[in-house]
Design an enzyme around this catalytic site. Sequence first.
Site, PDB file in Angstrom:
ATOM      1  N   GLU A  21      49.125  68.070   1.951  1.00 53.39           N
ATOM      2  CA  GLU A  21      49.595  67.312   0.803  1.00 53.39           C
ATOM      3  C   GLU A  21      50.503  68.174  -0.067  1.00 53.39           C
ATOM      4  OE1 GLU A  21      45.891  66.333  -0.986  1.00 53.39           O
ATOM      5  OE2 GLU A  21      45.412  64.760   0.471  1.00 53.39           O
ATOM      6  N   ALA A  52      38.818  65.425  12.208  1.00 52.09           N
ATOM      7  CA  ALA A  52      39.818  66.287  12.831  1.00 52.09           C
ATOM      8  C   ALA A  52      39.167  67.228  13.837  1.00 52.09           C
ATOM      9  CB  ALA A  52      40.575  67.074  11.775  1.00 52.09           C
ATOM     10  N   ASP A 101      55.700  74.999  10.726  1.00 48.82           N
ATOM     11  CA  ASP A 101      56.528  73.820  10.967  1.00 48.82           C
ATOM     12  C   ASP A 101      56.560  73.002   9.682  1.00 48.82           C
ATOM     13  OD1 ASP A 101      58.128  72.118  12.507  1.00 48.82           O
ATOM     14  OD2 ASP A 101      56.445  70.798  12.908  1.00 48.82           O
ATOM     15  N   HIS A 102      57.454  73.396   8.777  1.00 45.42           N
ATOM     16  CA  HIS A 102      57.621  72.728   7.491  1.00 45.42           C
ATOM     17  C   HIS A 102      59.101  72.530   7.216  1.00 45.42           C
ATOM     18  CE1 HIS A 102      53.615  72.525   5.546  1.00 45.42           C
ATOM     19  NE2 HIS A 102      53.325  73.550   6.325  1.00 45.42           N
ATOM     20  N   GLY A 154      48.555  67.589   8.840  1.00 37.74           N
ATOM     21  CA  GLY A 154      49.573  67.640   7.804  1.00 37.74           C
ATOM     22  C   GLY A 154      48.927  67.684   6.430  1.00 37.74           C
ATOM     23  N   GLY A 180      37.752  69.131   8.685  1.00 35.02           N
ATOM     24  CA  GLY A 180      36.808  68.038   8.507  1.00 35.02           C
ATOM     25  C   GLY A 180      36.272  67.508   9.818  1.00 35.02           C
TER      26      GLY A 180
END
Length: 310
Positions: free
Chosen positions: A118, A189, A48-49, A116, A186
């Site tokens: 970077e 999340a 999904d980009h 999302g 992380g």
Amino acid sequence: MTATPPPAPAPASPRLGVVILPQERWAQARHVWRRAEEYGFDHAWTYDHLAWRSLADEPWFATVPLLAAAAATTERIRLGTWVASPNFRHPVPFAKDVMGLDDVAGGRFLLGIGAGGEGFDAGVLGPAPTRGERTRRFEEFVEVLDRLLTQPVTEHEGTFYAAHGARMHPGTLARPRTPFVVAANGPRAMAVAARFGQGWATYGPLFAPEDVEGPVGAAQEAWWAGLAEMVAQFRETAARLAPGGVVPNLYLNLDGAPVYSLESVDTLVEGVERATALGFTDVVVHWPRAEGIYAGSEDTLRRGLAALGR
């Protein structure tokens, strides 16, 4: 401190999934999605980009209509986003998309979601948030999506999102809602994945072969060692935060490793076996491309699936 539960017994054979990049026109792409089902994959995904990394100037189609078409042309295989994010999505209209995909797919849709990245397209809609802002936005995004998909009308006024009289009739066929497969590396999340996810998804530790001294094999071993630590961390998090302390399903994308999973049949088989030993219930690879990233052959894919008993 809550004790980390022992690893669940490794499944005899994890479910297998495949990511099909949204690069071909549907006249060609539909045959790939059908073959994914015919090969016996349990689930198939697409990114999904708006554009993606080294493929930014190549064809790239929209996610939701592609998955709706795939749902209409398949019957059994589960379909999902790997992964949707708040970089491009607002929870209210996106919840409508999710409900629509669930309906077309007859309840087969899986919602892969992440904070999302970077990457290339992170700032297309405006300045990209800091990492801290992105994590806080993700926490709110998932919480609001959960509410939208489990109740008929939602009111919300938050830091990043508002929803006033947001209606979701008739709701999803999947109950209590479409399953969430939450990508997380992380701790914060991972907490979101434990609280809201029916699955936890990872590419494993994020480093390139050149980050590890020595041959690619050394990087591969370092990746597996780092992955084992991540699994232990997520299990501890789920023991504290998941409903009833039940660890969600564990999804691994093998192509986070330094070596592409379809480099050879042996690479695929070894990867699936090692993921199984770590307790992953689901293993995902990428459909081979003709060149560039994920370059490989469909013959290797076919023979690898045969070697795995598919």
